[in-house]
Design an enzyme around this catalytic site. Sequence first.
Site, PDB file in Angstrom:
ATOM      1  N   GLU A 122      -7.215  67.615  41.749  1.00 18.05           N
ATOM      2  CA  GLU A 122      -8.565  68.291  41.280  1.00 18.05           C
ATOM      3  C   GLU A 122      -8.189  68.202  39.012  1.00 18.05           C
ATOM      4  OE1 GLU A 122      -6.449  72.340  41.052  1.00 18.05           O
ATOM      5  OE2 GLU A 122      -7.109  72.456  42.776  1.00 18.05           O
ATOM      6  N   TYR A 164      -5.102  65.327  46.975  1.00 16.08           N
ATOM      7  CA  TYR A 164      -5.729  66.644  45.935  1.00 16.08           C
ATOM      8  C   TYR A 164      -5.526  66.087  44.268  1.00 16.08           C
ATOM      9  CZ  TYR A 164      -6.414  71.383  47.287  1.00 16.08           C
ATOM     10  OH  TYR A 164      -6.765  72.907  47.711  1.00 16.08           O
ATOM     11  N   ARG A 216     -22.253  63.573  53.631  1.00 20.93           N
ATOM     12  CA  ARG A 216     -22.985  65.283  52.956  1.00 20.93           C
ATOM     13  C   ARG A 216     -22.136  65.002  51.587  1.00 20.93           C
ATOM     14  NH1 ARG A 216     -25.479  66.910  57.908  1.00 20.93           N
ATOM     15  NH2 ARG A 216     -26.222  68.390  55.827  1.00 20.93           N
ATOM     16  N   LYS A 241     -29.908  62.257  52.861  1.00 19.42           N
ATOM     17  CA  LYS A 241     -30.576  62.481  53.190  1.00 19.42           C
ATOM     18  C   LYS A 241     -31.484  61.383  53.015  1.00 19.42           C
ATOM     19  CE  LYS A 241     -31.498  67.569  52.565  1.00 19.42           C
ATOM     20  NZ  LYS A 241     -30.263  67.655  51.327  1.00 19.42           N
ATOM     21  N   THR A 247     -28.654  65.548  46.817  1.00 20.75           N
ATOM     22  CA  THR A 247     -27.276  65.686  47.337  1.00 20.75           C
ATOM     23  C   THR A 247     -27.274  63.629  48.245  1.00 20.75           C
ATOM     24  OG1 THR A 247     -29.288  65.881  50.006  1.00 20.75           O
ATOM     25  CG2 THR A 247     -27.554  67.615  49.137  1.00 20.75           C
ATOM     26  N   ASP A 252     -34.594  68.474  41.326  1.00 18.85           N
ATOM     27  CA  ASP A 252     -33.451  68.520  41.859  1.00 18.85           C
ATOM     28  C   ASP A 252     -34.313  67.561  42.943  1.00 18.85           C
ATOM     29  OD1 ASP A 252     -32.306  69.055  44.730  1.00 18.85           O
ATOM     30  OD2 ASP A 252     -31.880  70.631  45.074  1.00 18.85           O
TER      31      ASP A 252
END
Length: 421
Positions: free
Chosen positions: A56, A54, A235, A229, A226, A200
């Site tokens: 954060e 974790y 991802r 692609k 992203t 984008d």
Amino acid sequence: MDNLVFLKNTDPQIAQAVRAEQRRQATTLELIASENHVSAPVLEALGTVLTDKYAEGYPGKRWYRGCENVDTAEQIAIERAIQLFGAEHANVQPHSGSNANLAVYIAALKPGQKIMGMDLAHGGHLSHGKMSNISGIVYKSVNYGVRKDTETLDMDEVRKIALRERPDILVCGASAYPRQIDFDAFGQIARQVGCPLLSDIAHIAGLVVAGLHPDPVPHSDFVTTTNHKTLRGPRGGIIFCKKQWADKIDAAVFPGIQGGPLMHVIAAKAVALAEAMHPGFKHYAQAILDNAAALAQELMARGWRLVTDGTDNHLMLMDLRPRRPNLTGHEAAIRLTRANLVVNKNAIPFDPRGPLQPSGIRLGTPAVTSRGLRCEHMEQIAAWIDQVLTCPDGEQEKTTATVAGAVGELCSQYPVPNSSY
Ligand code: DSN
């Protein structure tokens, strides 16, 4: 790579699903424009203990102890992203491209303010203001589209709509647009309206960093992408922005819309970004373009109509109607997939059919290029597509089986980077 040493004993059902997917990828040609095959190092980074942590917050400013190693990974990812894209600030934590866009809206807008983006039905994306998406639920939205005669964006028309609608953010970028995007013109329109520009570039990021598509960074307040692609990473998403937006963007991602970042994915993003810095990546990106141009040419030579009569990038939209008026994109995609040629159905601009049974299919070359196919193979792929989509109903089963066998044969000669199947 046998990565199921443990899983095959502890959870054979999941192991079987993974094996089946490895087999599917190994034996089919992936022509979905938004998919790719990652490298072994990217896959390795994804399967590491970084998933346990974790973290954060941001490097050096975490809410949890024990973050020194994930800090290193995230800092490297940030630095590589900034260097590769030539941006002022990068946030590598978004879990997806849609999350990246949402974080930009949170940073730049108040609920109820207006987003102006490209119509999904003309090739835009859900997260650019579609009414059923949070971008259209929380914010007002207005669209621009392509011209009916050219099927391309008309920047004078975009300007006219922007000056009339006075959006609070202008969004450009697309998921099914086969031509280059004029980021300079979008930037000028945004400045004229007095709103920020979000570009984008999820689909074309790999082409942009290879210098084979105009660069949005100098013209945009925000750039989102992203990784998976044309950029050929894991991802997930990344946000770039001008320095003055950096704090707002970071706060919008965490705590705005996400909790703990996926540190194993961030490490894999760093690996993919380094791969994209390698001189070989330019050759890969050029091969994507060459393959797309060759595939488009071969399909048109066989009488298929492509939206805008071709492509400048990695994808093309095939309008089935002139050649096969009764064949929907849905049915065509099913037939091609049975022949081991995997595509998705896609609406074409001004499609008279609904999105579930649209008139077109979308094809792209990033994944087949990753497995080493080149222009000479595109002629064969076009011939197979033509064969499957034009054979008489009575011969469908036989034709599909013949093509599937031939595709499988080609696949075995050009394995996907990570296949042990
Ligand atoms: N779903 C992606 C695509 O296929 O284009 C866009 O996010």
